[in-house]
Design a protein around this motif. Structure first.
Motif, short mmCIF file in Angstrom:
data_model
loop_
_atom_site.label_atom_id
_atom_site.label_comp_id
_atom_site.label_asym_id
_atom_site.label_seq_id
_atom_site.Cartn_x
_atom_site.Cartn_y
_atom_site.Cartn_z
N VAL A 194 0.82 -1.22 0.00
CA VAL A 194 0.00 0.00 0.00
C VAL A 194 0.86 1.27 0.00
O VAL A 194 0.58 2.20 -0.77
N PRO A 195 1.91 1.38 0.84
CA PRO A 195 2.72 2.60 0.78
C PRO A 195 3.32 2.85 -0.60
O PRO A 195 3.38 4.00 -1.07
N GLN A 196 3.74 1.79 -1.26
CA GLN A 196 4.31 1.94 -2.60
C GLN A 196 3.26 2.45 -3.59
O GLN A 196 3.54 3.31 -4.43
N ALA A 197 2.04 1.92 -3.49
CA ALA A 197 0.96 2.38 -4.37
C ALA A 197 0.62 3.83 -4.10
O ALA A 197 0.37 4.62 -5.03
N MET A 198 0.60 4.21 -2.83
CA MET A 198 0.31 5.60 -2.46
C MET A 198 1.38 6.55 -2.99
O MET A 198 1.08 7.62 -3.55
N ALA A 199 2.64 6.18 -2.81
CA ALA A 199 3.74 7.02 -3.25
C ALA A 199 3.71 7.24 -4.75
O ALA A 199 3.88 8.36 -5.24
N LEU A 200 3.48 6.17 -5.49
CA LEU A 200 3.43 6.26 -6.95
C LEU A 200 2.28 7.17 -7.39
O LEU A 200 2.45 8.03 -8.27
N ALA A 201 1.11 7.01 -6.77
CA ALA A 201 -0.04 7.83 -7.13
C ALA A 201 0.21 9.30 -6.82
O ALA A 201 -0.13 10.19 -7.62
N PHE A 202 0.81 9.57 -5.67
CA PHE A 202 1.10 10.95 -5.29
C PHE A 202 2.08 11.60 -6.26
O PHE A 202 1.90 12.75 -6.67
N GLN A 203 3.10 10.87 -6.65
CA GLN A 203 4.12 11.41 -7.54
C GLN A 203 3.59 11.62 -8.95
O GLN A 203 4.00 12.56 -9.64
N GLN A 204 2.67 10.78 -9.38
CA GLN A 204 2.17 10.88 -10.75
C GLN A 204 0.96 11.81 -10.90
O GLN A 204 0.65 12.23 -12.01
N ALA A 205 0.30 12.11 -9.80
CA ALA A 205 -0.90 12.95 -9.86
C ALA A 205 -0.54 14.40 -10.16
O ALA A 205 0.57 14.85 -9.87
N SER A 206 -1.48 15.11 -10.72
CA SER A 206 -1.32 16.54 -10.98
C SER A 206 -2.38 17.31 -10.20
O SER A 206 -3.26 16.73 -9.57
N GLY A 207 -2.28 18.62 -10.27
CA GLY A 207 -3.26 19.45 -9.58
C GLY A 207 -2.77 19.92 -8.23
O GLY A 207 -1.56 19.90 -7.94
N SER A 208 -3.69 20.34 -7.39
CA SER A 208 -3.35 20.88 -6.08
C SER A 208 -2.81 19.80 -5.16
O SER A 208 -2.92 18.60 -5.44
N LEU A 209 -2.23 20.23 -4.03
CA LEU A 209 -1.75 19.28 -3.04
C LEU A 209 -2.89 18.39 -2.56
O LEU A 209 -2.72 17.17 -2.40
N ALA A 210 -4.06 18.98 -2.34
CA ALA A 210 -5.20 18.18 -1.89
C ALA A 210 -5.58 17.12 -2.92
O ALA A 210 -5.90 15.97 -2.57
N GLU A 211 -5.55 17.47 -4.20
CA GLU A 211 -5.86 16.51 -5.26
C GLU A 211 -4.85 15.36 -5.25
O GLU A 211 -5.23 14.19 -5.41
N ARG A 212 -3.58 15.66 -5.04
CA ARG A 212 -2.54 14.63 -5.04
C ARG A 212 -2.67 13.74 -3.80
O ARG A 212 -2.45 12.53 -3.87
#
Length: 238
Positions: A62-80
């Motif tokens: 789960v931490p790995q999936a979260m980290a990847l999603a956060f790094q690849q997401a765009s938009g505001s900090l809340a969106e990421r």
């Protein structure tokens, strides 16, 4: 610093094995701790300007999936941040199921006005689909951010700026009557009454209270419309 603070906390804790904590200090240094007695699956992962934690997860990774999603997401900090939470749930999430979710984002430079410095403060306390509801609330929150930037522009006579912000708000919440209403008002103030009439017709069908509000806005100087224009708008949706 983060590490010295964490070390002090753990040294003073009688049960550090059951704790999980992470922090990032003002210089960007990250310190994390997942105690040896945290419940499987538990872990953390840190990167540049972020840290993700999980425990009592249904599956590992789960931490790995979260980290990847956060790094690849765009938009505001809340969106990421929300993207990271959604990735955690997609991986299986909490072993016990779903109940609550929250996002808090504060300004990096405090103004002394706490109500302004809390940029996003959203909570879903109890829901069968907390992340779905949190996504809805974040979308609504973003729409109101645009609307709230449009309000002072309207008050100061910056009609084009107000029109742009109200339009962005309505794009985020196309079924929200208030977003539509202020967009229509800004159209009238921009001398685009013909474009505003269809919007007002939809709004009035959704609630007569908006028809009542219109002349009050004109009286307050926030709607630039003479009696004839008001009468024309009032016919919309009848």
């Amino acid at each position: 610093g983060a590490q010295r603070t964490l070390d002090a906390l753990l040294a003073a804790d009688a049960n550090p094995g059951v704790r999980q904590v992470a922090m990032i200090d003002a210089s960007g240094q990250t310190a994390t701790h997942t105690g040896k007695n945290c419940i499987e699956h538990a872990g953390h992962l840190s990167g540049e300007n972020f840290s993700v934690q999980a425990n009592l997860m249904l599956e590992a990774g789960v931490p790995q999936a979260m980290a990847l999603a956060f790094q690849q997401a765009s938009g505001s900090l809340a969106e990421r941040m929300l993207a990271a939470l959604e990735a955690a749930q997609a991986r299986g999430g909490d072993l016990r199921g779903k109940q609550s979710a929250a996002i808090l984002v504060v300004s990096g430079k405090p103004s002394g006005r706490a109500w302004q410095d809390r940029l996003v403060d959203l909570h879903v306390e109890d829901s069968p689909q907390p992340l779905v509801e949190l996504r809805r609330l974040l979308t609504l929150n973003t729409a109101y951010e645009h609307k709230n930037r449009g309000d002072p522009a309207l008050e100061s006579g910056e009609i084009e700026a107000a029109l742009a912000e109200y339009g962005r708000a309505e794009a985020r919440q196309p079924d929200n009557l208030e977003m539509q209403f202020w967009h229509a008002v800004s159209l009238v103030n921009a001398d685009r009454v013909d474009a505003a009439i269809p919007l007002f017709a939809t709004i009035f069908r959704g609630g007569e209270q908006w028809r009542v509000l219109l002349p009050r806005l004109a009286q307050a100087g926030l709607l630039q419309a003479d009696a004839a224009t008001l009468a024309r708008i009032d016919k919309a949706g009848r």
